[in-house]
Design an enzyme around this catalytic site. Structure first.
Site, short mmCIF file in Angstrom:
data_model
loop_
_atom_site.label_atom_id
_atom_site.label_comp_id
_atom_site.label_asym_id
_atom_site.label_seq_id
_atom_site.Cartn_x
_atom_site.Cartn_y
_atom_site.Cartn_z
N ASP A 66 0.83 -1.19 0.00
CA ASP A 66 0.00 0.00 0.00
C ASP A 66 0.87 1.26 0.00
O ASP A 66 1.65 1.49 0.94
CB ASP A 66 -0.88 -0.05 1.26
N THR A 99 -3.38 5.34 -4.07
CA THR A 99 -2.34 6.17 -3.48
C THR A 99 -1.03 6.06 -4.25
O THR A 99 -0.35 7.06 -4.49
CB THR A 99 -2.10 5.82 -2.00
N THR A 100 -0.67 4.83 -4.65
CA THR A 100 0.58 4.66 -5.39
C THR A 100 0.48 5.42 -6.72
O THR A 100 1.40 6.14 -7.09
CB THR A 100 0.85 3.17 -5.65
N ASP A 387 -8.91 -0.61 1.74
CA ASP A 387 -8.99 -0.15 0.35
C ASP A 387 -10.26 -0.68 -0.31
O ASP A 387 -11.03 0.06 -0.90
CB ASP A 387 -7.79 -0.66 -0.47
#
Ligand code: ADP
Ligand code: MG
Length: 526
Positions: A66, A99-100, A387
């Protein structure tokens, strides 16, 4: 600090010890730091992204895929890099996933901007072009929603998006199970805040389950108490079942043995009175935020009342919601029986420690229990569920877009053709379009594919009429995203584009970094 020359005399305008970097040195330093953040998480992106193992100074291990968890843990110091970490945090708090991608995009935008600065293009021109490209991209996203017609497809949107969000994580092995669980649980609540996730070790991932109620991570006050009660009458307390609290200044004057005995008897009597009050309510479960005295436990056991102490306030409030009872703050008076709640009470003893379930079929709050053989596995399943549940929630209330780089290919195609802008700003728009392609390139690269070939194929395939091509990294690739049903909520893309652009623009506009000497830092006014 930099002395300013003024004739013969240098003029010092900053305090001694202040460091100043300006002009292109400041700019490059910031850009490099921000790019480095993108590079750090890039290898985790996509279905075949790898995990990272982080070890803190106390030797605690975190294994995760994550993006935001990685960045949060590694303790980034550089101020510009921190701005990129903020992008990940905003993405996480608004969209739960992506997010990445958001961080990789920020890094890519700065990398492309650097090329333009090298060519002598002014940073404000780049910023203008980037802002234009962002606004255009947001319009294009809406257009793509209509074109793809995913809305009209009859299928479980929440399940499909939850499944996409779970790829590439260690939880992928039980992707179907977790996606189904996420999709089911989001439909049962009015607000996503009503879903809690906890993790327990000492079992297997497949055991991950949800209950319509709350799970209290506490042991029973005594293991001789009844562990399972259907339609339990629950008394919720935020006071202790202990002798009266003598305040610190009070003194008890005891002059002989008889008085000691009398004092102790009084205490005993007080405890017994408290338990008698509980008994008179006909409650068979007591949950308190505070402690329970041993003698009180003895009486509670005698009356077959199950008790749990040191319950968190938030858990007690949830029990009150579920069981429709009220939290009582004192045991000195008679308690109104209407304050008692009704719910099923059950102690699950399968794990490393007890889990107390308080549930009801119509409970407004739900709890998901992420299971794993070890703590690290269970915690990564918990992060995966955060998530997937978040994304399932967004999917119910949002339009969907295809994943796997299709959106990036589509935006690239249109931005390159954009004719309402020209000259240097157009170059910035093109740079923006190229930065977007770093996402599909990373998905391909992490899957062991040649990113250049994949990008060529993506660019050739995607046009105004064709928008279903994606970077298919499965064993039998069809490259048709609409068939493969890799979908994501539109909000994920909107947020990533917006915050990545804003962070990049903010960093590009800085041309002076002044770091004050900490020893000169002025005390804030009192
Ligand atoms: P993030 O933190 O950005 O969510 P992930 O590692 O979850 O990072 O990767 C997300 C990217 O992987 C998204 O661009 C998504 O569309 C893509 N993706 C998800 N599932 C697939 C798939 N089956 N095939 C190709 N790409 C996928
Ligand atoms: Mg993801």
């Amino acid at each position: 600090m930099q002395p300013q020359a003024n004739g013969q005399q240098p003029v010092y305008i900053l305090q001694q010890g202040t460091e100043q970097t300006n002009g292109s040195a400041a700019q490059r330093n910031n850009i490099n730091a921000a790019k480095a953040v993108g590079q750090t998480v890039k290898s985790t992106l996509g279905p075949l992204g790898m995990d990272k193992m982080l070890i803190d100074p106390a030797n605690n291990i975190l294994i995760t895929n994550d993006g935001v968890s990685i960045l949060r843990e590694i303790g980034i110091e550089h101020p510009a890099a921190k701005m990129i970490v903020e992008v990940a945090k905003t993405q996480e708090s608004r969209c739960y996933d992506g997010t990445t991608s958001a961080v990789v995009l920020s890094g890519a935008l700065l990398e492309e901007a650097e090329r333009l600065l090298d060519k002598g293009i002014h940073p404000t021109t780049v910023c203008k072009g980037y802002r234009f490209a962002k606004t255009k991209s947001l319009e294009l996203l809406n257009e793509l929603v209509d074109k793809c017609g995913i809305k009209e497809k009859i299928f479980d949107k929440a399940f499909s998006c939850a499944k996409t969000s779970l790829v590439g994580k260690s939880a992928e092995g039980i992707q179907h199970h977790l996606a189904l669980l996420s999709a089911n649980v989001v439909r049962k609540v009015e607000d996503i805040e009503d879903i809690s996730i906890i993790s327990v070790s000492g079992t297997t991932e497949e055991d991950t389950y949800s209950i319509s109620g709350v799970v209290i991570e506490r042991d029973l006050a005594s293991n001789l108490m009844t562990p399972e009660i259907k339609n339990a009458k629950i008394l919720m307390l935020d006071c202790a079942i202990e002798p009266k609290n003598l305040n610190l200044e009070s003194q008890v004057q005891i002059t002989n043995a008889a008085q000691i005995e009398e004092f102790l008897l009084q205490e005993e009597e007080h405890i017994r009175d408290m338990v008698e009050i509980i008994k008179s309510t006909k409650a068979n479960v007591v949950l308190t935020q505070k402690k329970i005295d041993d003698l009180a436990l003895h009486y509670l056991k005698k009356y077959d009342i199950t008790a749990v102490h040191s319950v968190k306030k938030s858990d007690l409030d949830k029990v009150s919601k579920i069981s429709k009872g009220n939290v009582v703050s004192s045991l000195t008076n008679e308690i109104d029986t209407n304050d008692l709640g009704t719910a099923s009470f059950y102690v699950d003893t399968r794990y490393d420690y007890d889990l107390i379930h308080v549930s009801n079929d119509d409970s407004p709050v739900h709890t998901v229990i992420a299971c794993g053989a070890t703590k690290h596995v269970a915690e990564e399943i918990e992060r995966a569920l955060e998530d997937s549940i978040g994304v399932a929630w967004l999917a119910i209330n949002n339009d969907l877009l295809p994943g796997g780089g299709t959106v990036h290919g589509y935006l690239h195609h249109h931005l390159m053709l954009e004719s309402s802008i020209s000259g240097r700003e157009k170059m910035a728009v093109e740079a923006f379009a190229n930065a977007l392609l770093q996402i599909p390139a990373a998905i391909a690269e992490n899957a062991g594919k040649d990113p250049i070939n994949e990008l060529i194929a993506l660019k050739v395939a995607i046009s105004d009429e064709n928008y279903s091509y994606f970077v298919d990294v499965s064993d039998e690739p069809t490259n048709d995203v609409l068939k493969a049903e890799v979908f994501e909520p539109i909000e994920l893309h909107r947020q990533a584009l917006t915050s990545a652009t804003e962070a990049a623009v903010m960093i590009l506009r800085i041309d002076d970094v002044i770091r004050m000497n900490p020893s000169n830092a002025q005390q804030p006014p009192m």
